[in-house]
Design a protein around this motif. Structure first.
Motif, PDB file in Angstrom:
ATOM      1  N   TYR A   8       0.803  -1.182   0.005  1.00 35.28           N
ATOM      2  CA  TYR A   8       0.056   0.136   0.086  1.00 35.28           C
ATOM      3  C   TYR A   8       0.901   1.399   0.126  1.00 35.28           C
ATOM      4  CZ  TYR A   8      -3.903  -2.993   0.821  1.00 35.28           C
ATOM      5  OH  TYR A   8      -4.962  -4.065   0.602  1.00 35.28           O
ATOM      6  N   PRO A   9       0.538   2.286  -0.276  1.00 38.71           N
ATOM      7  CA  PRO A   9       1.181   3.624  -0.670  1.00 38.71           C
ATOM      8  C   PRO A   9       2.021   4.017   0.677  1.00 38.71           C
ATOM      9  CG  PRO A   9      -1.032   4.123  -1.549  1.00 38.71           C
ATOM     10  CD  PRO A   9      -1.149   2.635  -1.220  1.00 38.71           C
ATOM     11  N   HIS A  10       1.363   3.727   1.842  1.00 41.43           N
ATOM     12  CA  HIS A  10       2.032   4.208   3.043  1.00 41.43           C
ATOM     13  C   HIS A  10       3.159   3.208   3.489  1.00 41.43           C
ATOM     14  CE1 HIS A  10      -0.688   1.169   4.689  1.00 41.43           C
ATOM     15  NE2 HIS A  10       0.169   0.985   5.602  1.00 41.43           N
ATOM     16  N   GLU A  11       3.251   1.952   2.659  1.00 41.17           N
ATOM     17  CA  GLU A  11       4.404   0.991   2.913  1.00 41.17           C
ATOM     18  C   GLU A  11       5.751   1.291   2.112  1.00 41.17           C
ATOM     19  OE1 GLU A  11       2.622  -3.066   4.222  1.00 41.17           O
ATOM     20  OE2 GLU A  11       1.833  -2.459   2.128  1.00 41.17           O
ATOM     21  N   LEU A  12       5.480   2.241   1.009  1.00 39.71           N
ATOM     22  CA  LEU A  12       6.642   2.700   0.281  1.00 39.71           C
ATOM     23  C   LEU A  12       7.229   4.103   0.793  1.00 39.71           C
ATOM     24  CD1 LEU A  12       5.356   1.931  -3.210  1.00 39.71           C
ATOM     25  CD2 LEU A  12       6.375   0.398  -1.540  1.00 39.71           C
ATOM     26  N   SER A  13       8.589   4.237   0.300  1.00 41.76           N
ATOM     27  CA  SER A  13       9.004   5.382   0.795  1.00 41.76           C
ATOM     28  C   SER A  13       8.258   6.529  -0.239  1.00 41.76           C
ATOM     29  CB  SER A  13      10.583   5.418   0.699  1.00 41.76           C
ATOM     30  OG  SER A  13      11.139   5.340  -0.828  1.00 41.76           O
ATOM     31  N   GLY A  14       8.939   7.854   0.091  1.00 46.12           N
ATOM     32  CA  GLY A  14       8.596   9.047  -0.811  1.00 46.12           C
ATOM     33  C   GLY A  14       9.105   8.789  -2.171  1.00 46.12           C
ATOM     34  N   GLY A  15      10.439   8.431  -2.426  1.00 51.33           N
ATOM     35  CA  GLY A  15      10.936   8.257  -3.780  1.00 51.33           C
ATOM     36  C   GLY A  15      10.338   7.286  -4.515  1.00 51.33           C
ATOM     37  N   GLN A  16       9.878   5.795  -3.592  1.00 55.03           N
ATOM     38  CA  GLN A  16       9.432   4.782  -4.243  1.00 55.03           C
ATOM     39  C   GLN A  16       7.669   5.193  -4.705  1.00 55.03           C
ATOM     40  OE1 GLN A  16       9.830   1.893  -1.082  1.00 55.03           O
ATOM     41  NE2 GLN A  16      11.623   1.132  -1.873  1.00 55.03           N
ATOM     42  N   ARG A  17       7.269   6.159  -3.907  1.00 54.19           N
ATOM     43  CA  ARG A  17       5.857   6.294  -4.155  1.00 54.19           C
ATOM     44  C   ARG A  17       5.804   7.262  -5.442  1.00 54.19           C
ATOM     45  NH1 ARG A  17       4.573   6.634   1.526  1.00 54.19           N
ATOM     46  NH2 ARG A  17       5.640   8.853   1.611  1.00 54.19           N
ATOM     47  N   GLN A  18       6.731   8.190  -5.602  1.00 60.44           N
ATOM     48  CA  GLN A  18       6.715   9.023  -6.788  1.00 60.44           C
ATOM     49  C   GLN A  18       7.226   7.992  -8.110  1.00 60.44           C
ATOM     50  OE1 GLN A  18       5.250  11.102  -8.050  1.00 60.44           O
ATOM     51  NE2 GLN A  18       6.396  13.178  -7.662  1.00 60.44           N
ATOM     52  N   ARG A  19       7.907   6.720  -7.772  1.00 56.12           N
ATOM     53  CA  ARG A  19       8.160   6.038  -8.937  1.00 56.12           C
ATOM     54  C   ARG A  19       6.877   5.251  -9.293  1.00 56.12           C
ATOM     55  NH1 ARG A  19      13.740   4.304  -9.750  1.00 56.12           N
ATOM     56  NH2 ARG A  19      15.033   5.470  -8.170  1.00 56.12           N
ATOM     57  N   ALA A  20       6.132   4.962  -8.316  1.00 58.36           N
ATOM     58  CA  ALA A  20       4.790   4.106  -8.533  1.00 58.36           C
ATOM     59  C   ALA A  20       4.003   5.058  -9.247  1.00 58.36           C
ATOM     60  CB  ALA A  20       4.292   3.663  -7.351  1.00 58.36           C
ATOM     61  N   VAL A  21       3.812   6.342  -9.208  1.00 57.99           N
ATOM     62  CA  VAL A  21       2.981   7.246  -9.727  1.00 57.99           C
ATOM     63  C   VAL A  21       3.487   7.216 -11.140  1.00 57.99           C
ATOM     64  CG1 VAL A  21       2.515  10.129  -9.903  1.00 57.99           C
ATOM     65  CG2 VAL A  21       2.189   8.694  -7.695  1.00 57.99           C
ATOM     66  N   LEU A  22       4.659   7.427 -11.434  1.00 59.92           N
ATOM     67  CA  LEU A  22       5.296   7.396 -12.792  1.00 59.92           C
ATOM     68  C   LEU A  22       4.806   6.186 -13.535  1.00 59.92           C
ATOM     69  CD1 LEU A  22       8.851   8.928 -12.582  1.00 59.92           C
ATOM     70  CD2 LEU A  22       6.923   9.566 -14.228  1.00 59.92           C
ATOM     71  N   ALA A  23       4.883   4.951 -12.924  1.00 56.83           N
ATOM     72  CA  ALA A  23       4.503   3.792 -13.544  1.00 56.83           C
ATOM     73  C   ALA A  23       3.116   3.768 -13.785  1.00 56.83           C
ATOM     74  CB  ALA A  23       4.838   2.630 -12.555  1.00 56.83           C
ATOM     75  N   ARG A  24       2.330   4.256 -12.949  1.00 57.22           N
ATOM     76  CA  ARG A  24       0.916   4.645 -13.347  1.00 57.22           C
ATOM     77  C   ARG A  24       0.401   5.328 -14.620  1.00 57.22           C
ATOM     78  NH1 ARG A  24      -4.459   4.904 -10.486  1.00 57.22           N
ATOM     79  NH2 ARG A  24      -5.201   6.792 -11.458  1.00 57.22           N
ATOM     80  N   ALA A  25       1.520   6.481 -14.626  1.00 56.17           N
ATOM     81  CA  ALA A  25       1.187   7.614 -15.629  1.00 56.17           C
ATOM     82  C   ALA A  25       1.629   6.878 -17.207  1.00 56.17           C
ATOM     83  CB  ALA A  25       1.948   8.675 -15.416  1.00 56.17           C
ATOM     84  N   LEU A  26       2.487   5.912 -16.967  1.00 56.80           N
ATOM     85  CA  LEU A  26       2.970   5.285 -18.153  1.00 56.80           C
ATOM     86  C   LEU A  26       2.402   4.067 -18.595  1.00 56.80           C
ATOM     87  CD1 LEU A  26       6.881   5.235 -17.278  1.00 56.80           C
ATOM     88  CD2 LEU A  26       5.681   6.751 -18.871  1.00 56.80           C
TER      89      LEU A  26
END
Ligand code: SF4
Length: 336
Positions: free
Chosen positions: A153-171
């Motif tokens: 879940y989002p709170h289980e990732l670090s800030g940098g990992q969350r932004q990577r996940a946001v990028l993955a979603r955008a792609l």
């Protein structure tokens, strides 16, 4: 990878809002974006810089078609941008995605990362469930996350990992354009460089056009092929990052650049005079003239036009930088 093919063309886009002054006050018109033109090519990044409230984010929303301009036009991949929330716009939406400043705010705390990365595929009805799960794992890998992190879940990732996940979603939907609005400003400094490197790597791999909106000039310089400086809803200077951010021509751009901290720097750089701009109270003539150290009487009368400077072709909206008038003494010193 296709490069330099025109992806986005915005011409003279203007966005006005009505704003009430005080409880009983009259309604005034605010021009958040005022006649902005810009172009974005595939495989290229345009950096859009300026102070908070200068119209950068509204420009981002206009070029994505999230809002319609009151004047001017936006074309994406050679076609006029459809009206927001219509069927043609929703179809086009898969081709252009946004990356926001706050990755935690951009993700749903109740859904796993994998579900959120796969969600755009579901929205656009792409593939079956198994295909989407496989694609989400592939996307996570492509942004430097492990496929098993799909179950987190989002709170289980670090800030940098969350932004990577946001990028993955955008792609996920294979977009041609990303609008990144302050994508690193919520991250620790140590993580910012990693996310910017990732953006550059993704662009090289996929040939995306990126509009990179930021107040961080060092970040803009690192990722951009071209830079536009905005002040009070207008672009006041535009050119190659090495030119604009090393040797800015517009006095406002000079002040921004002089404030960039770097090792060995002495002093605070150019300190802008006057208050930060109020879009509801736009000065006549050059909107920067109440704060400009070299303003002349002409500056308070005539609005400078963004055009190539005779000496080097740089796009600048300034009477002095264009050589139309000699530098003045600025409004504060004139008044003294
Ligand atoms: Fe504006 Fe005049 Fe200053 Fe140029 S010199 S930025 S036109 S006030």
């Amino acid at each position: 990878m296709r490069q330099d093919a025109e992806l986005l063309v915005a011409e003279g886009i203007t966005r006005r809002y009505a704003m009430r002054r005080g409880l009983m006050g009259r309604t005034v018109e605010v021009r958040a974006v005022d006649g902005v033109s810009l172009k974005l090519e595939r495989g290229r990044t345009l950096g859009l810089v300026g102070e908070s409230g200068c119209g950068k984010s509204t420009t981002g929303r206009l070029v994505l078609g999230l809002e319609s301009p009151d004047a001017g036009s936006v074309a994406f991949e050679g076609r006029p941008m459809p009206a927001p929330d219509t069927q043609p716009w929703r179809r086009l939406r898969a081709r252009m995605q946004m990356v926001f400043q706050d990755p935690l705010g951009a993700l749903d705390r109740r859904l796993t990362i994998g579900a959120q990365v796969a969600e755009p595929l579901e929205i656009h009805d792409i593939g079956g469930k198994a295909d989407r799960t496989a694609r989400a794992a592939e996307l996570l890998r492509s942004v430097g996350l492990r496929p098993d992190q799909a179950a987190r879940y989002p709170h289980e990732l670090s800030g940098g990992q969350r932004q990577r996940a946001v990028l993955a979603r955008a792609l996920a939907t294979d977009p041609a354009m990303l609008v990144c609005d302050e994508p690193i400003s919520a991250l620790d400094v140590s993580i910012q460089a990693q996310v910017m490197n990732l953006l550059v790597e993704i662009q090289d791999r996929l040939g995306l056009g990126i509009l990179f909106i930021s107040h961080d000039l060092r970040a803009v310089r690192q990722v951009s092929h071209r830079v536009a400086v905005m002040y009070l809803g207008r672009i006041v200077e535009e050119g190659e990052p090495d030119a604009v951010l090393r040797d800015p021509a517009h006095p406002y751009a000079q002040a921004l650049v002089s404030a960039i901290p770097h090792p060995g720097k002495v002093g605070r750089g150019i300190v802008l005079q006057g208050d930060p701009p109020n879009p509801a109270d736009r000065p006549r003539g050059c909107a920067f003239h109440p704060r400009c150290a070299v303003a002349t009487a002409m500056c308070a009368r005539e609005t400078p036009v963004l055009k190539p400077r005779p000496v080097d072709g740089r796009l600048v909206a300034c009477h002095v930088a264009q050589g139309e008038v000699a530098p003045g003494l600025g409004p504060m010193r004139e008044a003294a």
